[in-house]
Design a protein around this motif. Sequence first.
Motif, short mmCIF file in Angstrom:
data_model
loop_
_atom_site.label_atom_id
_atom_site.label_comp_id
_atom_site.label_asym_id
_atom_site.label_seq_id
_atom_site.Cartn_x
_atom_site.Cartn_y
_atom_site.Cartn_z
N VAL A 31 0.84 -1.20 0.00
CA VAL A 31 0.00 0.00 0.00
C VAL A 31 0.88 1.25 0.00
CG1 VAL A 31 -1.66 1.35 1.35
CG2 VAL A 31 -1.94 -1.15 1.14
N GLU A 32 1.92 1.24 0.82
CA GLU A 32 2.79 2.41 0.94
C GLU A 32 3.43 2.77 -0.39
OE1 GLU A 32 1.99 0.57 4.72
OE2 GLU A 32 2.87 -0.26 2.87
N ARG A 33 3.91 1.76 -1.11
CA ARG A 33 4.56 2.05 -2.39
C ARG A 33 3.56 2.66 -3.37
NH1 ARG A 33 5.29 -0.76 -7.36
NH2 ARG A 33 6.99 0.21 -8.54
N PHE A 34 2.37 2.09 -3.42
CA PHE A 34 1.40 2.58 -4.40
C PHE A 34 0.86 3.95 -4.03
CE2 PHE A 34 2.01 -1.47 -6.16
CZ PHE A 34 1.61 -1.37 -7.48
N GLU A 35 0.72 4.21 -2.75
CA GLU A 35 0.33 5.57 -2.35
C GLU A 35 1.44 6.55 -2.71
OE1 GLU A 35 -2.79 4.73 1.31
OE2 GLU A 35 -0.67 5.08 1.78
N GLY A 36 2.69 6.08 -2.63
CA GLY A 36 3.82 6.92 -3.03
C GLY A 36 3.82 7.21 -4.52
N LEU A 37 3.20 6.34 -5.30
CA LEU A 37 3.08 6.56 -6.74
C LEU A 37 1.88 7.43 -7.09
CD1 LEU A 37 3.83 2.94 -8.06
CD2 LEU A 37 5.36 4.91 -8.11
N GLY A 38 1.12 7.83 -6.06
CA GLY A 38 -0.03 8.68 -6.30
C GLY A 38 -1.36 7.97 -6.40
N VAL A 39 -1.36 6.67 -6.15
CA VAL A 39 -2.61 5.89 -6.19
C VAL A 39 -3.32 6.00 -4.84
CG1 VAL A 39 -3.60 3.58 -6.49
CG2 VAL A 39 -1.58 4.27 -7.84
N ARG A 40 -4.62 6.22 -4.88
CA ARG A 40 -5.40 6.18 -3.64
C ARG A 40 -5.83 4.74 -3.41
NH1 ARG A 40 -10.40 10.09 -1.62
NH2 ARG A 40 -10.90 8.89 0.26
N VAL A 41 -5.37 4.14 -2.34
CA VAL A 41 -5.66 2.74 -2.04
C VAL A 41 -6.73 2.67 -0.95
CG1 VAL A 41 -4.73 0.52 -1.31
CG2 VAL A 41 -3.29 2.09 -2.63
N ILE A 42 -7.80 1.95 -1.24
CA ILE A 42 -8.87 1.72 -0.26
C ILE A 42 -8.92 0.22 0.00
CG2 ILE A 42 -11.33 1.92 0.25
CD1 ILE A 42 -11.45 4.28 -1.66
N GLN A 43 -8.68 -0.16 1.24
CA GLN A 43 -8.62 -1.58 1.59
C GLN A 43 -10.00 -2.09 2.00
OE1 GLN A 43 -4.90 -0.80 4.11
NE2 GLN A 43 -4.42 -2.82 3.23
N VAL A 78 -22.38 -0.21 -8.10
CA VAL A 78 -23.69 0.35 -7.73
C VAL A 78 -24.24 1.17 -8.90
CG1 VAL A 78 -23.31 0.33 -5.24
CG2 VAL A 78 -22.53 2.30 -6.59
N GLY A 79 -23.64 1.00 -10.06
CA GLY A 79 -24.07 1.69 -11.27
C GLY A 79 -23.11 1.37 -12.39
N PRO A 80 -23.38 1.85 -13.60
CA PRO A 80 -22.53 1.53 -14.75
C PRO A 80 -21.08 1.95 -14.59
CG PRO A 80 -24.62 2.45 -15.48
CD PRO A 80 -24.57 2.64 -13.99
N ASN A 81 -20.84 3.06 -13.88
CA ASN A 81 -19.46 3.51 -13.65
C ASN A 81 -19.27 3.99 -12.21
OD1 ASN A 81 -21.11 5.79 -14.04
ND2 ASN A 81 -19.38 7.04 -14.72
N ARG A 82 -20.03 3.37 -11.32
CA ARG A 82 -19.95 3.72 -9.89
C ARG A 82 -19.66 2.46 -9.08
NH1 ARG A 82 -22.29 8.18 -7.67
NH2 ARG A 82 -23.59 7.01 -6.19
N VAL A 83 -18.67 2.58 -8.21
CA VAL A 83 -18.23 1.44 -7.40
C VAL A 83 -18.22 1.85 -5.94
CG1 VAL A 83 -16.35 -0.19 -6.95
CG2 VAL A 83 -16.80 0.58 -9.30
N GLN A 84 -18.75 0.97 -5.09
CA GLN A 84 -18.76 1.24 -3.65
C GLN A 84 -17.71 0.37 -2.96
OE1 GLN A 84 -22.56 1.00 -1.74
NE2 GLN A 84 -21.73 1.29 0.31
N ALA A 85 -16.95 0.99 -2.05
CA ALA A 85 -15.96 0.28 -1.24
C ALA A 85 -16.10 0.77 0.18
CB ALA A 85 -14.55 0.56 -1.77
N GLY A 86 -16.67 -0.07 1.05
CA GLY A 86 -16.95 0.38 2.41
C GLY A 86 -17.96 1.51 2.38
N ASP A 87 -17.63 2.64 2.99
CA ASP A 87 -18.54 3.78 2.99
C ASP A 87 -18.17 4.82 1.93
OD1 ASP A 87 -16.24 4.80 4.03
OD2 ASP A 87 -17.10 5.51 5.91
N THR A 88 -17.35 4.40 0.96
CA THR A 88 -16.94 5.30 -0.12
C THR A 88 -17.55 4.85 -1.44
OG1 THR A 88 -14.83 5.76 0.99
CG2 THR A 88 -14.98 6.29 -1.37
N VAL A 89 -18.11 5.80 -2.19
CA VAL A 89 -18.61 5.52 -3.53
C VAL A 89 -17.78 6.32 -4.52
CG1 VAL A 89 -20.56 5.69 -5.11
CG2 VAL A 89 -20.95 5.04 -2.73
N ILE A 90 -17.23 5.62 -5.49
CA ILE A 90 -16.35 6.27 -6.47
C ILE A 90 -17.05 6.28 -7.82
CG2 ILE A 90 -14.06 6.31 -7.50
CD1 ILE A 90 -14.50 3.84 -4.76
N THR A 91 -17.13 7.45 -8.41
CA THR A 91 -17.59 7.59 -9.79
C THR A 91 -16.36 7.76 -10.67
OG1 THR A 91 -19.65 8.65 -9.06
CG2 THR A 91 -19.02 8.92 -11.38
N ALA A 92 -16.22 6.87 -11.67
CA ALA A 92 -15.00 6.86 -12.47
C ALA A 92 -15.31 6.89 -13.95
CB ALA A 92 -14.18 5.61 -12.15
#
Length: 474
Positions: A102-114, A120-134
């Motif tokens: 996780v540390e290396r990828f966060e260092g590369l600028g990636v937001r990591v959600i474990q 939850v939609g065609p381009n929406r993904v839920q991870a825990g209490d976070t919903v990401i529209t991509a």
Amino acid sequence: MSNEITADIVVIGGGSGGLSVAAGASQMGAEVVLLEKAKMGGDCLNYGCVPSKAMIAAAHAAHAVRRAGRFGIAAAEPAIDFEKVHDHVHGVIGAIAPHDSVERFEGLGVRVIQEHGKFVGPNRVQAGDTVITAKRVVISTGSRAGVPPVPGLEDVPYLTNETVFDKKSAPDHLIVLGGGPIGSELAQAHRRLGCRVTILEMFSVLGKDDPELTEIVKNRMLSEGIAMREGIKVVRAERTDSGIAVIIEDDGREERIEGSDLLVSAGRVPNLDGLDLEAAGIEYDKRGVTVDARLRTSNRKVYAIGDAAQGYKFTHIAGYHAGIVLRNILFRLPARVDYSALPWVTYTDPELAHVGMTETQAREKYGDIRILRHPFAENDRAQAERDTDGLAKIVTTAKGVIVGASIVGPHAGELLQSWILPIQKKMKIGAVAGLIIPYPTLGEVNKRAAGSYYTPKLFSEKTKKIVRFLLRLG
């Protein structure tokens, strides 16, 4: 309350393919969110390629001690500390893990959600209490060991590739259910580490490879004391006072095989549970997510790669898929998969490696083909190392275009790489036959096999007549 965020790309799964997409996309300027509910590095690092090859290396060392007598060195039965073998295996995992952390990828600028990701939609993904529209989503959830519908199996303790490397004591008698690459590799490794081993296979051990070459591997395994039962039906599994028993049917007769441990290695199942693919309109079946040649799903904003997608299940394929997806998403290039030079290796001893078409596939497509062979027994380096079991087998068209290569022998996986580029570029056999190869190396088997394409013409009566005529000219 949900935490709503946006991203250019959401990658579901932190295995080899997903990590490659996340790292590459982030370093090229995309906003990337990576979702991984379990261990970073996925199956390959934690339960597959890395620990199995580490165990195979330990087994090879033990076997080398037993066979030292062939060099005039006193051989002995090695003293094997299975707990230290376990520590070696997990030490290798630990050495590689920071690269996938996780540390290396966060260092590369990636937001990591474990957290576990689901649509939850065609381009929406839920991870825990976070919903990401991509803008785009990449499914890279890998696969797990398949469990066959054997009566009683759910009531007995059994190992898979996810648990076998956690054992700190050697199985007394390991029964391996499934004789594919994983089952065969682990069977031989455990045998060399002092365990009794029996392989149970409904069809043929290593049945997806060329039978001419697999016979060499199987004979080696048999010579090392591995019991191999092919063409049998597994009737049921039972507990015993000392472990487990598997009842098989062989030629109409039932037989009971008892062991201390059972390893289930009967194929792979894509990890698609809980993704709620229906919410995104994504088609799939038991083989994986349906994708086109650009690895797009039925939802064109979503891609699937690696073991999660239908098709080949190899770590190097996941990495290859990552490159295809990056070109499609980031540069809008219509990059497509091309499996014409797809290689794979089974890390038994001897190794078994293949790229391109098999002999059967080539005959079906071209009809008239040429089969070129060269045995390791005629290779000076193999003789010097007393490791001569093996064969290079090359397939060309009648006009000499290389379409397939299979090698069984020491370091076959490394030797195979001489054939990948020629097959990919549709080169003729003369390109390999004309190479200057250092002597003495195992790589000479490739040049000698290639050169055999010309032998019938070079040493024919017609050639002799031409040579004699030219020599008479002075």
